[in-house]
Design an enzyme around this catalytic site. Structure first.
Site, PDB file in Angstrom:
ATOM      1  N   GLY A  65      -4.685   1.278   4.088  1.00 16.19           N
ATOM      2  CA  GLY A  65      -3.534   1.046   4.969  1.00 16.19           C
ATOM      3  C   GLY A  65      -3.952   0.340   6.244  1.00 16.19           C
ATOM      4  N   GLY A  91      -4.471   3.395  -2.277  1.00 15.76           N
ATOM      5  CA  GLY A  91      -5.616   3.821  -1.472  1.00 15.76           C
ATOM      6  C   GLY A  91      -5.184   4.709  -0.318  1.00 15.76           C
ATOM      7  N   GLY A 101      -4.548   5.922   3.574  1.00 14.69           N
ATOM      8  CA  GLY A 101      -3.959   5.273   4.737  1.00 14.69           C
ATOM      9  C   GLY A 101      -4.998   4.734   5.701  1.00 14.69           C
ATOM     10  CB  CYS A 143      13.229   9.660   7.618  1.00 15.05           C
ATOM     11  SG  CYS A 143      14.081   8.489   6.568  1.00 15.05           S
ATOM     12  CE  LYS A 192      -1.738   3.083   1.902  1.00 16.88           C
ATOM     13  NZ  LYS A 192      -1.583   4.502   1.458  1.00 16.88           N
ATOM     14  CD  GLU A 202      10.350  13.376  10.765  1.00 17.94           C
ATOM     15  OE1 GLU A 202       9.206  12.917  10.902  1.00 17.94           O
ATOM     16  OE2 GLU A 202      11.297  12.722  10.301  1.00 17.94           O
TER      17      GLU A 202
HETATM   18  P1  NAD Z   1       2.469   8.852   7.181  1.00 19.18           P
HETATM   19  O1  NAD Z   1       2.773   8.087   8.408  1.00 19.18           O
HETATM   20  O2  NAD Z   1       1.384   9.836   7.209  1.00 19.18           O
HETATM   21  O3  NAD Z   1       2.123   7.858   5.979  1.00 19.18           O
HETATM   22  C1  NAD Z   1       2.931   6.759   5.651  1.00 19.18           C
HETATM   23  C2  NAD Z   1       2.071   5.680   5.035  1.00 19.18           C
HETATM   24  O4  NAD Z   1       1.130   5.223   5.986  1.00 19.18           O
HETATM   25  C3  NAD Z   1       1.255   6.130   3.821  1.00 19.18           C
HETATM   26  O5  NAD Z   1       1.199   5.092   2.875  1.00 19.18           O
HETATM   27  C4  NAD Z   1      -0.124   6.350   4.424  1.00 19.18           C
HETATM   28  O6  NAD Z   1      -1.160   6.204   3.499  1.00 19.18           O
HETATM   29  C5  NAD Z   1      -0.170   5.262   5.460  1.00 19.18           C
HETATM   30  N1  NAD Z   1      -1.123   5.502   6.559  1.00 19.18           N
HETATM   31  C6  NAD Z   1      -1.570   6.686   7.046  1.00 19.18           C
HETATM   32  N2  NAD Z   1      -2.445   6.472   8.050  1.00 19.18           N
HETATM   33  C7  NAD Z   1      -2.565   5.136   8.199  1.00 19.18           C
HETATM   34  C8  NAD Z   1      -3.302   4.308   9.077  1.00 19.18           C
HETATM   35  N3  NAD Z   1      -4.122   4.809  10.007  1.00 19.18           N
HETATM   36  N4  NAD Z   1      -3.166   2.959   8.969  1.00 19.18           N
HETATM   37  C9  NAD Z   1      -2.331   2.439   8.047  1.00 19.18           C
HETATM   38  N5  NAD Z   1      -1.615   3.174   7.182  1.00 19.18           N
HETATM   39  C10 NAD Z   1      -1.729   4.509   7.257  1.00 19.18           C
HETATM   40  O7  NAD Z   1       3.849   9.484   6.771  1.00 19.18           O
HETATM   41  P2  NAD Z   1       4.162  10.391   5.515  1.00 19.18           P
HETATM   42  O8  NAD Z   1       3.708  11.767   5.779  1.00 19.18           O
HETATM   43  O9  NAD Z   1       3.649   9.732   4.306  1.00 19.18           O
HETATM   44  O10 NAD Z   1       5.774  10.294   5.489  1.00 19.18           O
HETATM   45  C11 NAD Z   1       6.601  11.109   6.207  1.00 19.18           C
HETATM   46  C12 NAD Z   1       7.102  10.410   7.462  1.00 19.18           C
HETATM   47  O11 NAD Z   1       7.780   9.195   7.143  1.00 19.18           O
HETATM   48  C13 NAD Z   1       8.112  11.217   8.211  1.00 19.18           C
HETATM   49  O12 NAD Z   1       7.814  11.214   9.577  1.00 19.18           O
HETATM   50  C14 NAD Z   1       9.429  10.508   7.953  1.00 19.18           C
HETATM   51  O13 NAD Z   1      10.411  10.703   8.902  1.00 19.18           O
HETATM   52  C15 NAD Z   1       9.010   9.104   7.856  1.00 19.18           C
HETATM   53  N6  NAD Z   1       9.991   8.316   7.111  1.00 19.18           N
HETATM   54  C16 NAD Z   1      10.805   7.430   7.784  1.00 19.18           C
HETATM   55  C17 NAD Z   1      11.756   6.705   7.109  1.00 19.18           C
HETATM   56  C18 NAD Z   1      12.648   5.749   7.806  1.00 19.18           C
HETATM   57  O14 NAD Z   1      13.223   4.900   7.151  1.00 19.18           O
HETATM   58  N7  NAD Z   1      12.777   5.798   9.111  1.00 19.18           N
HETATM   59  C19 NAD Z   1      11.887   6.855   5.748  1.00 19.18           C
HETATM   60  C20 NAD Z   1      11.063   7.759   5.094  1.00 19.18           C
HETATM   61  C21 NAD Z   1      10.089   8.479   5.791  1.00 19.18           C
END
Ligand code: NAD
Length: 472
Positions: A207, A201, A203, A279, A170, A379
């Site tokens: 998700g 789709g 999250g 990140c 996803k 962050e």
């Molecule tokens: P996010 O957590 O909002 O979304 C990430 C994914 O989770 C997306 O696919 C989203 O659709 C899904 N999602 C959202 N709500 C959900 C739920 N309730 N249940 C299941 N899935 C759900 O994050 P973002 O804004 O897309 O990405 C930025 C964040 O990702 C930053 O905090 C960044 O630091 C982190 N990040 C971490 C790494 C790492 O390797 N540690 C790498 C890249 C990004």
């Protein structure tokens, strides 16, 4: 841009169960790029069933054959690298030069590394009177973010496939087009139907349905700490394995003897790359009090070279941030930093000149940041660097370790052993010494609230394996 209708399930594009859609827009100008279907629980269920059905066959496929499929996949990614770069630039807004050098190139390197690991990894070992088998964990549910959209997919899919797992992906709603391109590439590479499935789709719908699905054995999530906590809890309720790659607030520690000009130049480049949406970015620069003013001046000078511009222009170094929500978040943090008493020495919350359209944020440097300020704790995920001064090495260590995160970091010193000794005391998953390069074979992952588990290289492969011991 070209988009598929439906979901990629069991080797074919199939209509989505519902009628919801997601509009994919270009962050540089707000234009509509494509519309993709928003899958829901029924689509997730169909995809998990397909992955489950494909598991016996794929997990029994000899590692050499799995390696051959990954090699073929790498070749497809190489052949389509320009299309990958253009797609990421269109939906993420990263400058085309960065999309070529990082967004397209890193997945090619990672895919190649897992083709080799699948061929060479010892899937069996002897321990005394036992034969220990390393078997695939089963069906993987993978949820990925938008900031390195293809890299984050491949960092999960390549080791999962190498290990003999099948999976459902996803991807982030902002960047589904490169995920669809990846599904095409997997198909072109001859990976059997059902081994890799894609559900685009939202999250909270697709998700969440994937995280809660009984049919997955491992949930591998990359994204924010807030969502990671939720999906981790859902996976724990089902006694699933869970891997979380979450946020960061990494420290770039410039020790007193270090080459200050180089440390500042590389540190600024690190934070501005990908519009700060990395990140592992070193968003806190720690400099000794004696050289602090000089560091502030050097950082303000260095950031002047980072002018925002059209991502398609090859001279552009900073594109827009991904969407309106991210724009509001980042500019909100800049305003809050100023209110809390930090001093802006470059950039600011106003729109960059001449950029009335698109989600452009001015590359910003803050001085006089104290360790407890919001700027130094949360962050931001935008092109914002905070400079903090320290009194002595113990003070630097206390500040470096003084957040809930622990993903990455950097140490600079004229004495490499001193830098290594400092790095050993940092509570973080990776540290670059004097500007050390990214290594796609080294384990990547977080301490503390930056996550659980590791990606990349042999350590990343082992996340997708479980052991079985046979005694003789
Ligand atoms: P996010 O957590 O909002 O979304 C990430 C994914 O989770 C997306 O696919 C989203 O659709 C899904 N999602 C959202 N709500 C959900 C739920 N309730 N249940 C299941 N899935 C759900 O994050 P973002 O804004 O897309 O990405 C930025 C964040 O990702 C930053 O905090 C960044 O630091 C982190 N990040 C971490 C790494 C790492 O390797 N540690 C790498 C890249 C990004």
């Amino acid at each position: 841009m070209k988009a598929h209708d439906g979901m990629f399930i069991d080797g074919a594009w199939r209509p989505a169960a519902g009628s919801g859609t997601i509009e994919v827009t270009n962050p540089a100008d707000g234009t509509l790029l494509a519309t993709v279907d928003a899958g829901g629980p029924e689509d997730v269920d169909a995809a998990v069933r397909a992955a489950r059905a494909a598991l016996p066959g794929w997990s029994a496929t000899p590692p050499a054959e799995r390696a051959a499929r990954l090699e073929a996949l790498q070749q497809v990614l190489i052949a389509r690298r320009e299309e990958i770069a253009e797609t990421v630039t269109a939906e993420l807004g990263s400058p085309l030069t960065l999309s070529r050098k990082v967004h397209a190139a890193a997945p090619i390197a990672v895919c190649g590394s897992y083709a080799q690991l699948a061929a060479e990894y010892p899937f069996e070992e002897r321990v005394g009177n036992s034969r220990v088998l390393r078997e695939p964990v089963g069906v993987v549910g993978a949820i990925t973010p938008w900031n390195y959209p293809l890299h984050q997919i491949v960092a999960k899919a390549a080791p999962a496939l190498a290990a003999g797992c099948t999976m459902v992906l996803k991807p982030a709603e902002d960047t589904p087009l490169v995920a669809q391109l990846f599904a095409e590439a997997v198909h072109e590479a001859g990976v059997p139907a059902g081994v890799f499935n894609l559900v685009t789709g939202l999250g909270q719908e697709a998700g969440q349905a994937l995280a809660e699905h009984d049919g997955i054995d491992l949930l591998s999530f990359t994204g924010s700490t807030a969502v990671g906590r939720q999906v981790g809890a859902a996976a724990a309720r089902g006694v699933k394995r869970v891997a979380l790659e979450l946020g960061g607030k990494s420290a770039n520690v410039v020790l007193p003897g270090a080459d200050l000009a180089k440390a500042v130049r590389v540190g600024v480049a690190n934070v501005m790359s990908n519009s700060g949406q990395t990140c592992s970015a070193w968003t806190r620069m720690l400099v000794d009090a004696e050289r602090y003013d000089e560091a502030v001046r050097l950082a303000a000078d260095a950031v002047a070279a980072y002018v925002t511009g059209d991502p398609l222009d090859e001279a552009t170094r900073v594109g827009p941030v991904v969407n309106a929500k991210q724009y509001e978040r980042v500019t909100g943090y800049i305003r809050r930093g100023r209110q809390e008493g930090a001093r802006i020495v470059a950039g600011g919350a106003e729109r960059p000149e001449g950029r009335e359209r698109g989600h452009y944020v001015r590359p910003t440097v803050f001085a006089d940041v104290t360790p407890e300020m919001t700027l130094a704790q949360e962050e931001i995920f935008g092109p914002v660097l905070s400079l903090i001064s320290y009194q002595d090495t113990e003070d630097a260590l206390r500040i470096a370790n003084g957040t809930v995160y622990g993903l990455a970091g950097a140490v600079w010193s004229d004495d490499e052993e001193e830098a290594v000794a400092f790095a050993r005391r940092m509570e973080t998953g990776q540290v670059d010494i004097n500007g050390g390069r990214f290594n796609p074979l080294a384990p990547f992952g977080g301490y503390k609230q930056s996550g659980v588990g590791r990606e990349l290289g042999r350590h990343g492969l082992e996340e997708y394996l479980q052991t079985k011991s046979l005694q003789f």
